[in-house]
Design an enzyme around this catalytic site. Structure first.
Site, PDB file in Angstrom:
ATOM      1  N   GLU A 240       0.812   9.040   9.012  1.00  0.00           N
ATOM      2  CA  GLU A 240       1.203   8.573  10.349  1.00  0.00           C
ATOM      3  C   GLU A 240       2.674   8.874  10.633  1.00  0.00           C
ATOM      4  O   GLU A 240       3.078   9.030  11.775  1.00  0.00           O
ATOM      5  CB  GLU A 240       0.934   7.073  10.511  1.00  0.00           C
ATOM      6  CG  GLU A 240       1.702   6.207   9.529  1.00  0.00           C
ATOM      7  CD  GLU A 240       1.440   4.705   9.677  1.00  0.00           C
ATOM      8  OE1 GLU A 240       1.064   4.241  10.759  1.00  0.00           O
ATOM      9  OE2 GLU A 240       1.635   3.989   8.670  1.00  0.00           O
TER      10      GLU A 240
ATOM     11  N   GLY B 208       1.436   5.541   6.074  1.00  0.00           N
ATOM     12  CA  GLY B 208       2.597   6.110   5.401  1.00  0.00           C
ATOM     13  C   GLY B 208       3.636   6.539   6.417  1.00  0.00           C
ATOM     14  O   GLY B 208       3.575   7.643   6.923  1.00  0.00           O
ATOM     15  N   ARG B 209       4.565   5.646   6.726  1.00  0.00           N
ATOM     16  CA  ARG B 209       5.574   5.968   7.743  1.00  0.00           C
ATOM     17  C   ARG B 209       6.710   6.783   7.168  1.00  0.00           C
ATOM     18  O   ARG B 209       7.194   7.720   7.775  1.00  0.00           O
ATOM     19  CB  ARG B 209       6.146   4.678   8.335  1.00  0.00           C
ATOM     20  CG  ARG B 209       5.184   4.023   9.267  1.00  0.00           C
ATOM     21  CD  ARG B 209       5.690   2.669   9.728  1.00  0.00           C
ATOM     22  NE  ARG B 209       4.616   2.009  10.430  1.00  0.00           N
ATOM     23  CZ  ARG B 209       4.685   1.560  11.685  1.00  0.00           C
ATOM     24  NH1 ARG B 209       5.806   1.666  12.354  1.00  0.00           N
ATOM     25  NH2 ARG B 209       3.656   0.998  12.253  1.00  0.00           N
TER      26      ARG B 209
ATOM     27  N   ARG C  22      -6.668  -0.244   4.085  1.00  0.00           N
ATOM     28  CA  ARG C  22      -5.979  -1.192   3.199  1.00  0.00           C
ATOM     29  C   ARG C  22      -6.781  -2.466   2.958  1.00  0.00           C
ATOM     30  O   ARG C  22      -6.382  -3.303   2.158  1.00  0.00           O
ATOM     31  CB  ARG C  22      -4.576  -1.496   3.725  1.00  0.00           C
ATOM     32  CG  ARG C  22      -4.548  -2.353   4.952  1.00  0.00           C
ATOM     33  CD  ARG C  22      -3.105  -2.580   5.428  1.00  0.00           C
ATOM     34  NE  ARG C  22      -3.062  -3.722   6.321  1.00  0.00           N
ATOM     35  CZ  ARG C  22      -2.044  -4.068   7.074  1.00  0.00           C
ATOM     36  NH1 ARG C  22      -0.936  -3.350   7.054  1.00  0.00           N
ATOM     37  NH2 ARG C  22      -2.089  -5.131   7.851  1.00  0.00           N
TER      38      ARG C  22
ATOM     39  N   VAL D 264       0.837  -1.204   0.000  1.00  0.00           N
ATOM     40  CA  VAL D 264       0.000   0.000   0.000  1.00  0.00           C
ATOM     41  C   VAL D 264       0.869   1.251   0.000  1.00  0.00           C
ATOM     42  O   VAL D 264       0.412   2.323  -0.365  1.00  0.00           O
ATOM     43  CB  VAL D 264      -0.970   0.077   1.218  1.00  0.00           C
ATOM     44  CG1 VAL D 264      -2.028  -1.016   1.127  1.00  0.00           C
ATOM     45  CG2 VAL D 264      -0.237   0.021   2.541  1.00  0.00           C
ATOM     46  N   ASP D 265       2.118   1.110   0.409  1.00  0.00           N
ATOM     47  CA  ASP D 265       2.981   2.286   0.573  1.00  0.00           C
ATOM     48  C   ASP D 265       3.526   2.837  -0.739  1.00  0.00           C
ATOM     49  O   ASP D 265       4.099   3.921  -0.763  1.00  0.00           O
ATOM     50  CB  ASP D 265       4.143   1.944   1.502  1.00  0.00           C
ATOM     51  CG  ASP D 265       3.661   1.660   2.914  1.00  0.00           C
ATOM     52  OD1 ASP D 265       2.733   2.359   3.367  1.00  0.00           O
ATOM     53  OD2 ASP D 265       4.191   0.737   3.550  1.00  0.00           O
TER      54      ASP D 265
ATOM     55  N   TYR E  79      -6.468  -0.185   9.558  1.00  0.00           N
ATOM     56  CA  TYR E  79      -6.692  -1.332   8.653  1.00  0.00           C
ATOM     57  C   TYR E  79      -7.845  -1.102   7.679  1.00  0.00           C
ATOM     58  O   TYR E  79      -7.897  -1.742   6.623  1.00  0.00           O
ATOM     59  CB  TYR E  79      -6.978  -2.590   9.469  1.00  0.00           C
ATOM     60  CG  TYR E  79      -5.762  -3.277  10.048  1.00  0.00           C
ATOM     61  CD1 TYR E  79      -4.468  -2.861   9.751  1.00  0.00           C
ATOM     62  CD2 TYR E  79      -5.907  -4.377  10.890  1.00  0.00           C
ATOM     63  CE1 TYR E  79      -3.363  -3.496  10.284  1.00  0.00           C
ATOM     64  CE2 TYR E  79      -4.802  -5.028  11.428  1.00  0.00           C
ATOM     65  CZ  TYR E  79      -3.527  -4.590  11.121  1.00  0.00           C
ATOM     66  OH  TYR E  79      -2.442  -5.245  11.647  1.00  0.00           O
TER      67      TYR E  79
END
Lengths: 420, 420
Positions: B247, B191-192, B300, B143-144, B297
C-alpha cells in the site's frame, strides 16, 4: 462394443473445487476402463477442442490426479468463450464434432455454468444429426450458485465458507479498533446478478446483532438514504458497522454502483468498485472512518478453507457424469438433491439439460429480510449445511501443495487449424 | 512482599495472534499467583486505563482464556491513541500512574508496536520519579515486522502466511483464465513504510518463474515505464502476470501511488488505492484485462490460516513478559532470537526499551532483487521459517469458534473522569 475416449473441459470462472470434479471424472473413467478409453482434457477449456489441443490425462502421475481433489482453479485451463448459436456459427459446432471424431471421443463432459450447459446440449443434439452421436453430459460448477434444478452448485459452498469466515474475522478486527479508529468496514464480494455469495456472510453471525450488520444484494434496489441511515444507526448502537456488498449492487434504475461515482475515475466499466463507492458516501455524508476490502479472485480460489461438503459434492458430480455416460445417457446433468429430513443429507440426481440451459436461479425473495439488509431464517437453513466441514490441503514449506500438471498434448490429427 | 496486580493492554492495529500473547500473559500470571494478583485489561487499550475502564480478567471463563490463543484481533479492544510527550502532556502519564496506584497495579504489560514501546518506557521512567515504581514491560506485536532488535514481530508470520497462500491460490486462478480472459492480477497488501508483507508473497513461489512476477515495495521508487514494460514482458512470456503491491508504494519524490491518480476521486487521502491506480495504468497503456484484490483487514485477522510458528512466538512473548516482571525487570521487551545453526530454531531474549522506542526496521536492501521487483534468497531464507506450520482454530457450524469475552469492568475508585 468399441471403447470411445472421453473429452473433459473446464469452462468459465473457476472455483476452489472444479478440479475435484475433474478428479471424480478421471477416477471414475479409470474404474470403467472396460467401457471408456482415455480422458482427453481441453487445454483452456472448449478452446482446446476447437484448436485440437487435447491434454493426454494418462500422462499425468497418479499423485497429481489425486492432488486435483485439493487443488483450486482450473488445472487444465478454463476459458471465457461462448459458442454462438447454431444458426450463427454452425461451423464451430461441426469443428468440435470433427475433432471428437478424429480422436475417437464418444463422451463430452463439460464442467461449467449456464452457458456451457447450453453448449453441451447443442453438441448432444447436433452430433446426432451429423451421424456421430456424442454423449454430452454437463457437470455443474459455479460460485454464483445460479444454476436451476440442482439444490446448490459445486463451487458455491467453498466461496460461501470463505466469505463467512473472512467476515467473522474482519468483524472482530473492526470491533477491536472502533473505540478510537475505524467505525465502518465494507467488504465487497462477487455476485453480479444473484446475492447468494453476499447472503453467505450472514453465516458469520453467532448471536443476534452480530456482524455483518448490512448486506447489499443485487436483488434489492439500493437506496442511499436508507443505507446511510442504517450505517449511522448501527455505529451508534454497536460502535461499528460491517457491510457486505455484492459487486452487482444496483440502484432502482438498474445502474450498478460500481459503474457510478468514483469508479468512473478508473476509466473502466468492469465491476469491482462497489466498496470504494460506498465508503466514499460514508465519508462524505457521515464523516466516519472506514476500511474496505475486495476479495475478488481470493474468494473463489481459497481452497485452503474449502467446505468439505462442497469438495465431496464436486467430486461426486464428476463421478456421476461418468456413470451417466456409461449408462448411455446424453443431454443431462448430475445435480445435488437435498434429501428430506431434519438432518442435512444429499444425493446426486439427474436433470435434463433442456431444462437447465439459459435459466438463472435468483435468491428467493423470502430469503431476504423485510428491510432488504439481511437474510431470513429460511436462507440460513438453506446455506448452513453447504459450508460444513473443513478439507485442508497438504502443506509444504508453509503453503498448500497443489497439483502441477504436465499437460502433454495429444498429437494433432487434423490439418485445419480453425483460425484460432 | 505484597502482591500487586498486573495491567495488560492491546495497542494499535491488531493481528491474528495478539490474543495469543494475552493468553500467555494470563496463563503465566496464574502460575505466579503467589507473586502477582489479578490481571486487569484495558478496555480498548490504554484508553481504558485513562478512563479507569479495567476489565476484570478473573471473571472470564477458563475456556475463554484458552480460546484467546486461537482468537484473532484484540479481544479486549485496542486503540489508536498515542500519548503525547512527557513535556506536552505530563498529566496523562500521571493519570495512568494514579489509576494504577488506585488498583494496586505494579505491572504494566503493554502489547503493541513502536509507539507503545515508547509509552511503556516513559511510564517506567515517570513512575520511578513519582515514587510509585511500576514495572513496565512491552510485548511486541505488529503485522508490519518493523520493530528493531527482535528477529521478527509476532503478528507478521501469520499475515505473511496469509499473503503467501492467497497469492498462490489467486495465481492459479489467473493462470487458468488467461488464455481468453484476465491477463493481469494485482493484489494490494499492507505495508506503508516497509515491504515485509509484500515480500512474503514470494513464498508462494515453488519453482523459478512462478507468481508473483512483480512485487512493489515502499523501499523502491516506483518507475511507471519500467513497471509497465515488466508487466508486458511477463504476459508475453507466461500468458499472465501477478503483481503484489505494498500500500505504501511510492514515486521517487515520495508521493504515494494511493494518493495520486484515481484515488483522488475517492475524496480521501487514506492509503488503500494502489491496486486501482496500477490496473488503471495497465488498462490505459497496455490494454490488458485485469482483476485486482485488496485484502485490508482480512489479511491481519486471518486466524484460520495463522502460522503455527507465529502463534507459538506470540504466546511465548506474553509468558516471557510475566517472567520478566516476576524477575523484577522493567523497561524491557521480550524479543524473538533466531538461534544459529542450519535448522531454524528460536528462543526468547530480552531488549531494553530505550533501544526499541522510535526505531523502525526496514527491509535490508540485499533482501530486494537487483531490478527491484522481487526478493533475494537471503529474504526467502529469513521469511520461510516464519510461516511454518498450521494452527487451525476449532470450528462450529462451518466457521471458527472464537472467544467472546464478558468484559466485566472493575468498580471505579477514582472520581475524576479525565475528560475522556
Amino acid at each position: 462394443m468399441s471403447k470411445k475416449n472421453a473429452f473433459y473441459a473446464q469452462s468459465g470462472g473457476v472455483t476452489a473445487v472444479i478440479n475435484a470434479s475433474a478428479c471424480g471424472v478421471i477416477e471414475a473413467v479409470r474404474e470403467h476402463h472396460d467401457r471408456i478409453g482415455n480422458v482427453y482434457a481441453g487445454l483452456n477449456g472448449i478452446v482446446g477442442a476447437l484448436r485440437e489441443e487435447l491434454i493426454d490425462v494418462s500422462q499425468e502421475s497418479a499423485d497429481n490426479i489425486t492432488a486435483l481433489r485439493h487443488t483450486p482453479s482450473g488445472a487444465f485451463g478454463s476459458c471465457r468463450y461462448k459458442l454462438k448459436s447454431l444458426e450463427e456459427n454452425r461451423a464451430e459446432y461441426e469443428r468440435l464434432i470433427e475433432v471428437f471424431k478424429a480422436h475417437d471421443i464418444g463422451y463430452f463432459l463439460y464442467n461449467g455454468g449456464g452457458d456451457s450447459a447450453d453448449t453441451c446440449l447443442k453438441v448432444s443434439q447436433l452430433s446426432e444429426k451429423m451421424g456421430y452421436p456424442i454423449q454430452a453430459i454437463h457437470i455443474p460448477k459455479t460460485v454464483d450458485n445460479d444454476l436451476p434444478l440442482t439444490d446448490n452448485c459445486p463451487g458455491f459452498g467453498s466461496v460461501a465458507k470463505y466469505i463467512a469466515v473472512s467476515t467473522r474475522e474482519a468483524s472482530l478486527d473492526v470491533a477491536s479498533m472502533c473505540a478510537t479508529s475505524t467505525k465502518v468496514f465494507v467488504f465487497e464480494v462477487m455476485g453480479r446478478h444473484a446475492g447468494w455469495i453476499a447472503a453467505a456472510s450472514a453465516l458469520a453471525q453467532d448471536q443476534q446483532g452480530d456482524a455483518p450488520h448490512i448486506i447489499l444484494f443485487p436483488e434489492v434496489a439500493f437506496d442511499k438514504e436508507k443505507f446511510l441511515a442504517k450505517v449511522q444507526q448501527t455505529v451508534e448502537e454497536k460502535g461499528h458497522c460491517v457491510v457486505v456488498a455484492s459487486e452487482g449492487t444496483q440502484y432502482a434504475d438498474g445502474t450498478f454502483l460500481a459503474d457510478s461515482g468514483t469508479t468512473d475515475a478508473f476509466g473502466h466499466k468492469q465491476l469491482g468498485g462497489v466498496a470504494p463507492t460506498l465508503v466514499n458516501m460514508i465519508k462524505q455524508e457521515l464523516g466516519l472512518k472506514y476500511h474496505w476490502a475486495l476479495a475478488d479472485y481470493l474468494q473463489r480460489s481459497a481452497r485452503h478453507i474449502a467446505s468439505a461438503t462442497d469438495v465431496a459434492q464436486a467430486y461426486a458430480v464428476g463421478r456421476a457424469a461418468v456413470e451417466m455416460a456409461v449408462a448411455g445417457k446424453s443431454g443431462v446433468m448430475p445435480i445435488i438433491v437435498r434429501d428430506s429430513g431434519p438432518e442435512y443429507s444429499w444425493s446426486v440426481g439427474e436433470a435434463p439439460l433442456i431444462e437447465v440451459a439459459n435459466r438463472e436461479k435468483m435468491m428467493p425473495r423470502d430469503y431476504i429480510s423485510e428491510d432488504g439488509f439481511g437474510v431470513t431464517q429460511a436462507a440460513l437453513d438453506y446455506l448452513l449445511p453447504l459450508i460444513q466441514g473443513e478439507d485442508y490441503p497438504p502443506y509444504k514449506n508453509g503453503v498448500p501443495q497443489y497439483a502441477r500438471l504436465k499437460k502433454v498434448l495429444v498429437e494433432k490429427k487434423l490439418k485445419e487449424n480453425f483460425g484460432m
